[in-house]
Design an enzyme around this catalytic site. Sequence first.
Site, mmCIF file in Angstrom:
data_model
loop_
_atom_site.group_PDB
_atom_site.id
_atom_site.type_symbol
_atom_site.label_atom_id
_atom_site.label_comp_id
_atom_site.label_asym_id
_atom_site.label_seq_id
_atom_site.Cartn_x
_atom_site.Cartn_y
_atom_site.Cartn_z
ATOM 1 N N SER A 62 13.493 -7.111 16.725
ATOM 2 C CA SER A 62 14.262 -6.574 18.054
ATOM 3 C C SER A 62 13.026 -6.703 19.119
ATOM 4 O O SER A 62 12.157 -6.160 19.196
ATOM 5 C CB SER A 62 14.420 -4.976 17.580
ATOM 6 O OG SER A 62 14.709 -4.380 18.959
ATOM 7 N N HIS A 99 17.144 -9.993 17.833
ATOM 8 C CA HIS A 99 18.142 -8.643 17.914
ATOM 9 C C HIS A 99 17.863 -8.010 19.260
ATOM 10 O O HIS A 99 16.729 -8.171 19.822
ATOM 11 C CB HIS A 99 17.736 -7.372 16.886
ATOM 12 C CG HIS A 99 18.493 -6.302 16.833
ATOM 13 N ND1 HIS A 99 19.727 -6.471 16.328
ATOM 14 C CD2 HIS A 99 18.521 -5.207 17.385
ATOM 15 C CE1 HIS A 99 20.439 -5.106 16.246
ATOM 16 N NE2 HIS A 99 19.442 -4.528 17.003
ATOM 17 N N ASP A 101 18.730 -5.132 21.726
ATOM 18 C CA ASP A 101 19.123 -3.412 21.862
ATOM 19 C C ASP A 101 19.532 -3.258 23.328
ATOM 20 O O ASP A 101 18.800 -3.357 24.137
ATOM 21 C CB ASP A 101 18.129 -2.644 21.385
ATOM 22 C CG ASP A 101 17.776 -2.699 19.830
ATOM 23 O OD1 ASP A 101 18.792 -2.599 19.203
ATOM 24 O OD2 ASP A 101 16.650 -2.895 19.664
ATOM 25 N N MET A 134 21.203 -0.481 25.585
ATOM 26 C CA MET A 134 21.362 0.945 25.769
ATOM 27 C C MET A 134 21.729 1.114 27.170
ATOM 28 O O MET A 134 20.989 0.646 28.130
ATOM 29 C CB MET A 134 20.226 1.743 25.421
ATOM 30 C CG MET A 134 19.637 1.296 24.134
ATOM 31 S SD MET A 134 18.053 2.163 23.655
ATOM 32 C CE MET A 134 17.574 1.244 22.200
ATOM 33 N N HIS A 137 23.503 -5.629 20.002
ATOM 34 C CA HIS A 137 23.855 -4.528 19.656
ATOM 35 C C HIS A 137 23.981 -3.544 20.831
ATOM 36 O O HIS A 137 23.178 -3.190 21.462
ATOM 37 C CB HIS A 137 22.569 -3.870 18.757
ATOM 38 C CG HIS A 137 23.010 -2.291 18.174
ATOM 39 N ND1 HIS A 137 21.703 -1.792 17.771
ATOM 40 C CD2 HIS A 137 23.845 -1.733 18.162
ATOM 41 C CE1 HIS A 137 22.395 -0.396 17.412
ATOM 42 N NE2 HIS A 137 23.684 -0.374 17.609
ATOM 43 N N MET A 162 24.674 -0.305 22.312
ATOM 44 C CA MET A 162 24.704 1.203 22.305
ATOM 45 C C MET A 162 24.926 1.688 23.541
ATOM 46 O O MET A 162 24.274 2.455 24.455
ATOM 47 C CB MET A 162 23.080 1.636 21.754
ATOM 48 C CG MET A 162 23.157 1.341 20.467
ATOM 49 S SD MET A 162 21.072 1.697 20.204
ATOM 50 C CE MET A 162 20.524 0.072 20.446
ATOM 51 N N MET A 177 22.767 2.443 10.995
ATOM 52 C CA MET A 177 21.417 3.084 11.677
ATOM 53 C C MET A 177 20.936 4.001 10.627
ATOM 54 O O MET A 177 21.338 4.894 10.289
ATOM 55 C CB MET A 177 22.100 3.795 12.988
ATOM 56 C CG MET A 177 22.564 2.850 14.108
ATOM 57 S SD MET A 177 21.354 1.363 14.615
ATOM 58 C CE MET A 177 19.919 2.503 15.191
ATOM 59 N N ASP A 191 18.790 -0.891 10.763
ATOM 60 C CA ASP A 191 18.162 -0.918 11.920
ATOM 61 C C ASP A 191 17.523 0.644 12.052
ATOM 62 O O ASP A 191 18.302 1.495 12.020
ATOM 63 C CB ASP A 191 18.922 -1.127 13.037
ATOM 64 C CG ASP A 191 18.413 -1.424 14.306
ATOM 65 O OD1 ASP A 191 16.909 -1.234 14.268
ATOM 66 O OD2 ASP A 191 18.780 -1.389 15.500
#
Length: 218
Positions: A14, A39, A41, A43, A72, A74, A143, A176
């Site tokens: 990540s 990966h 992330d 957000m 991913h 979020m 998660m 994750d």
Amino acid sequence: MTGAVDKNVLIAPSILSADFSRLGEEIRNVEKAGADWIHVDVMDGVFVPNITIGPLVVKAIRPVTGLKLDVHLMIESPERYVQRFAEAGSDIITFHVESCPSPAKTAELIRACGKKVGVSLRPGTCLSQLENILPLVDMVLVMTVEPGFGGQDFIPEMIQKIRDLKRDFPGDIQVDGGINVETASAAVDAGADVLVAGTAVFGKEDYAEAISRLRTGK
């Protein structure tokens, strides 16, 4: 206690834990070290209490690596941004079942963009929330920490969730949160196929050794 991990398990470092001042170099280094996916992330400070990156960063790192970009989301209302992340170069787009009014429509939108579909759920969300969407997705991301920040401890109760999902879902199961050598072994034994690792890779001096240890559990 560590055990033997399936050497076919995929490792997805990540970039949340990478040095952003030299992000391209960090990605090249983990690719050379044996990573399988990268990966990313994303957000928004709404769905989770943190803000990270958007499509522009995905677009910037796409030419840097030949590995799959595993993005991913979020974020609230991910359907609003699927096309932008697809056009930026994502290979897999994962959204949270809790974050949109129609998970099935979001999954169909990702598929229509020609991308692999992932769906994720928070530790407190029951697998029953995925019943209607499982046939539409390629991967489920379990998660094992509360989403929003790196460096949290693995929640042991999620091992049973992985086992339960494995019985009903033939696609990839990604895990994750709090992944290290010990928790990697437990997750893979329970049925995980893809391990997201942040500090367990980028927090080590030797990325190749870190990735090898996650694969082998040693």
